[in-house]
Design a protein around this motif. Structure first.
Motif, PDB file in Angstrom:
ATOM      1  N   PHE A  74       0.977  -1.306   0.135  1.00  0.00           N
ATOM      2  CA  PHE A  74      -0.006  -0.167   0.026  1.00  0.00           C
ATOM      3  C   PHE A  74       0.569   1.134  -0.109  1.00  0.00           C
ATOM      4  O   PHE A  74       2.105   1.256  -0.156  1.00  0.00           O
ATOM      5  CB  PHE A  74      -1.000   0.089   1.131  1.00  0.00           C
ATOM      6  CG  PHE A  74      -0.438  -0.008   2.524  1.00  0.00           C
ATOM      7  CD1 PHE A  74       0.114  -1.010   3.092  1.00  0.00           C
ATOM      8  CD2 PHE A  74      -0.279   1.121   3.204  1.00  0.00           C
ATOM      9  CE1 PHE A  74       0.907  -1.148   4.358  1.00  0.00           C
ATOM     10  CE2 PHE A  74       0.376   1.190   4.718  1.00  0.00           C
ATOM     11  CZ  PHE A  74       0.991   0.187   5.074  1.00  0.00           C
ATOM     12  N   GLU A  75       0.231   2.344   0.120  1.00  0.00           N
ATOM     13  CA  GLU A  75       0.965   3.633  -0.002  1.00  0.00           C
ATOM     14  C   GLU A  75       0.635   4.439   1.351  1.00  0.00           C
ATOM     15  O   GLU A  75      -0.317   4.471   1.943  1.00  0.00           O
ATOM     16  CB  GLU A  75       0.479   4.489  -1.219  1.00  0.00           C
ATOM     17  CG  GLU A  75       0.619   3.636  -2.241  1.00  0.00           C
ATOM     18  CD  GLU A  75       0.453   4.421  -3.593  1.00  0.00           C
ATOM     19  OE1 GLU A  75       1.054   5.177  -4.226  1.00  0.00           O
ATOM     20  OE2 GLU A  75      -0.933   4.505  -3.729  1.00  0.00           O
TER      21      GLU A  75
ATOM     22  N   THR B 210       5.275   5.349  -1.998  1.00  0.00           N
ATOM     23  CA  THR B 210       4.427   3.898  -2.331  1.00  0.00           C
ATOM     24  C   THR B 210       5.402   2.548  -1.820  1.00  0.00           C
ATOM     25  O   THR B 210       6.411   2.662  -2.259  1.00  0.00           O
ATOM     26  CB  THR B 210       4.475   3.898  -3.924  1.00  0.00           C
ATOM     27  OG1 THR B 210       3.641   5.068  -4.488  1.00  0.00           O
ATOM     28  CG2 THR B 210       3.700   2.665  -4.700  1.00  0.00           C
TER      29      THR B 210
ATOM     30  N   GLY C 211       5.061  -0.433  -2.065  1.00  0.00           N
ATOM     31  CA  GLY C 211       5.147  -1.511  -3.106  1.00  0.00           C
ATOM     32  C   GLY C 211       5.595  -2.780  -2.372  1.00  0.00           C
ATOM     33  O   GLY C 211       5.071  -3.209  -1.194  1.00  0.00           O
TER      34      GLY C 211
ATOM     35  N   LEU D 154      -2.949  -0.456  -2.547  1.00  0.00           N
ATOM     36  CA  LEU D 154      -2.362  -0.497  -4.184  1.00  0.00           C
ATOM     37  C   LEU D 154      -3.373  -1.854  -4.726  1.00  0.00           C
ATOM     38  O   LEU D 154      -3.569  -2.802  -4.061  1.00  0.00           O
ATOM     39  CB  LEU D 154      -1.081  -0.977  -4.111  1.00  0.00           C
ATOM     40  CG  LEU D 154      -0.073   0.079  -3.875  1.00  0.00           C
ATOM     41  CD1 LEU D 154       1.377  -0.420  -3.474  1.00  0.00           C
ATOM     42  CD2 LEU D 154       0.000   1.111  -4.934  1.00  0.00           C
TER      43      LEU D 154
ATOM     44  N   ASP E 161      -0.016  -3.928  -8.470  1.00  0.00           N
ATOM     45  CA  ASP E 161       1.187  -2.957  -8.227  1.00  0.00           C
ATOM     46  C   ASP E 161       1.630  -3.336  -6.799  1.00  0.00           C
ATOM     47  O   ASP E 161       2.460  -2.772  -6.347  1.00  0.00           O
ATOM     48  CB  ASP E 161       0.530  -1.512  -8.383  1.00  0.00           C
ATOM     49  CG  ASP E 161       0.265  -1.034  -9.337  1.00  0.00           C
ATOM     50  OD1 ASP E 161       0.449  -1.953 -10.476  1.00  0.00           O
ATOM     51  OD2 ASP E 161      -0.313  -0.103  -9.642  1.00  0.00           O
ATOM     52  N   LYS E 162       1.139  -4.117  -6.293  1.00  0.00           N
ATOM     53  CA  LYS E 162       1.581  -4.681  -4.641  1.00  0.00           C
ATOM     54  C   LYS E 162       2.897  -4.732  -4.596  1.00  0.00           C
ATOM     55  O   LYS E 162       3.714  -4.365  -3.461  1.00  0.00           O
ATOM     56  CB  LYS E 162       0.617  -5.589  -3.988  1.00  0.00           C
ATOM     57  CG  LYS E 162      -0.743  -4.893  -3.464  1.00  0.00           C
ATOM     58  CD  LYS E 162      -1.451  -5.943  -2.830  1.00  0.00           C
ATOM     59  CE  LYS E 162      -3.121  -5.430  -2.317  1.00  0.00           C
ATOM     60  NZ  LYS E 162      -2.822  -4.289  -1.645  1.00  0.00           N
TER      61      LYS E 162
ATOM     62  N   ILE F  84      -0.601   8.241  -9.471  1.00  0.00           N
ATOM     63  CA  ILE F  84      -0.977   7.099  -8.264  1.00  0.00           C
ATOM     64  C   ILE F  84      -2.260   6.222  -8.825  1.00  0.00           C
ATOM     65  O   ILE F  84      -3.197   6.631  -9.381  1.00  0.00           O
ATOM     66  CB  ILE F  84      -1.380   7.840  -7.137  1.00  0.00           C
ATOM     67  CG1 ILE F  84      -0.235   8.733  -6.522  1.00  0.00           C
ATOM     68  CG2 ILE F  84      -1.932   6.837  -6.026  1.00  0.00           C
ATOM     69  CD1 ILE F  84       1.044   7.860  -6.190  1.00  0.00           C
ATOM     70  N   ALA F  85      -2.102   5.047  -8.520  1.00  0.00           N
ATOM     71  CA  ALA F  85      -2.960   3.866  -9.016  1.00  0.00           C
ATOM     72  C   ALA F  85      -4.502   4.245  -8.769  1.00  0.00           C
ATOM     73  O   ALA F  85      -5.303   4.118  -9.830  1.00  0.00           O
ATOM     74  CB  ALA F  85      -2.711   2.583  -8.459  1.00  0.00           C
TER      75      ALA F  85
END
Ligand code: FJE
Length: 286
Positions: free
Chosen positions: A64-65, A96, A98, A123, A127-128, A170-171
């Motif tokens: 997550f971010e 992020t 990630g 995310l 994208d995680k 950003i996603a």
């Protein structure tokens, strides 16, 4: 244009986290576990160093971010990649996490006003496991839009008055605005339709008005400060202040609609991925 009304109000719950920092939590607490794509919203704010001095020492993140928005005071951030820096008044850090990072945020002052927010943004599954990255913005780098009638809008992410925010790529295509409204003012702010949207009032009191001025039966919901209003569907929100004026965060993001499996600072889609995160962290792979 449909105006968004208030679905429900969530008063902040006083809690503490990190090494013992006093916080007002609205998302991620017992009242509201999450609000897809948002996982946590904390406000920190005190003039008393004892409430924040312990800070947020090293802790891992995956999937997550984290978004830290400072209003007052100084925090130093550092992470396992060797990156670090200062967050001063008005600054934003969009991190992020990630696939994994170990990160700390520690106060650079022993006393005096320290105030700000932390938002956690999920995310998408795809994208995680991306490489960790930051967008660090100094206060001067955050555009300010004149909303008319004395309304001032800081555009952290998304778009307001034709101006694009400081943070991009950003996603969940977030909107993150800090809106200051003087006393006895009304302001209509567009919010992307289909996005989850919320208002968090942190100064004064703000009402959300969900129909046009000239129609009968306006629905007006007062949102006291330190309260989150979850907004209903629509393409804009109408904010109204009384004698004290007010200041709000207006935040929106595309809901992911994916399963969420959360274990503290790891937010993934399956239990197997959580087990993997714990393994990777223990083995020093963050
Ligand atoms: C975290 C515990 C934490 N709210 N508000 C565990 F407290 C945190 C964390 C924060 C945080 C940081 C700031 Cl600057 C402000 C916050 C929670 O960082 F990430 C984990 N994992």
């Amino acid at each position: 244009m449909q105006l968004r009304g208030v679905k429900n109000l969530v008063p902040a719950i006083a809690t503490s986290d990190g090494a013992g920092v006093k916080l007002n939590r609205t998302i991620g607490g017992p009242e509201l576990d999450s609000l897809d794509p948002f996982l946590l919203l904390d406000e920190f704010g005190s003039e008393d160093g004892a409430d924040y001095i312990a800070g947020f020492p090293d802790r891992p993140h995956r999937g997550f971010e984290t978004v830290t928005y400072m209003l007052d005071g100084l925090m130093r951030h550092a992470d396992s990649t060797g990156a670090g820096g200062m967050l001063g008044p008005g600054a934003v850090q969009w991190m992020t996490a990630g696939r994994g990072i170990v990160h700390s945020e520690m106060p650079r002052q022993e006393d005096g006003l320290m105030r700000g927010f932390q938002l956690w943004v999920n995310l998408p599954a795809s994208d995680k496991m991306c490489a960790p990255r930051y967008q660090n913005l100094k206060s001067e780098e955050i555009p300010e839009v004149d909303g008319g009638a004395g309304v001032e809008i800081r555009v952290i992410a998304g778009e307001a008055g034709g101006i694009s925010g400081a943070v991009s790529g950003i996603a969940v295509e977030p909107l993150y605005l800090d809106i200051l409204l003087p006393a006895e003012t009304e302001h209509v702010q567009p919010v992307p339709g289909g996005h989850t949207a919320l208002c968090y009032v942190f100064e004064g009191d703000v009402a959300v008005v969900d129909s046009d001025d000239n129609s009968a039966g306006d629905s007006v919901v007062e949102v006291p400060h330190h309260t989150l209003a979850v907004l209903g569907t629509g393409e804009a929100v109408r904010l109204r202040t009384g004698a004290d004026g007010g200041r709000v965060l207006l935040i929106a993001g595309r809901p992911l609609g994916e399963p969420v499996v959360r274990y503290g600072p790891f937010v993934m889609n399956t239990r197997e991925e959580i087990a993997q995160a714990i393994d990777d962290f223990r083995a020093g792979r963050f």
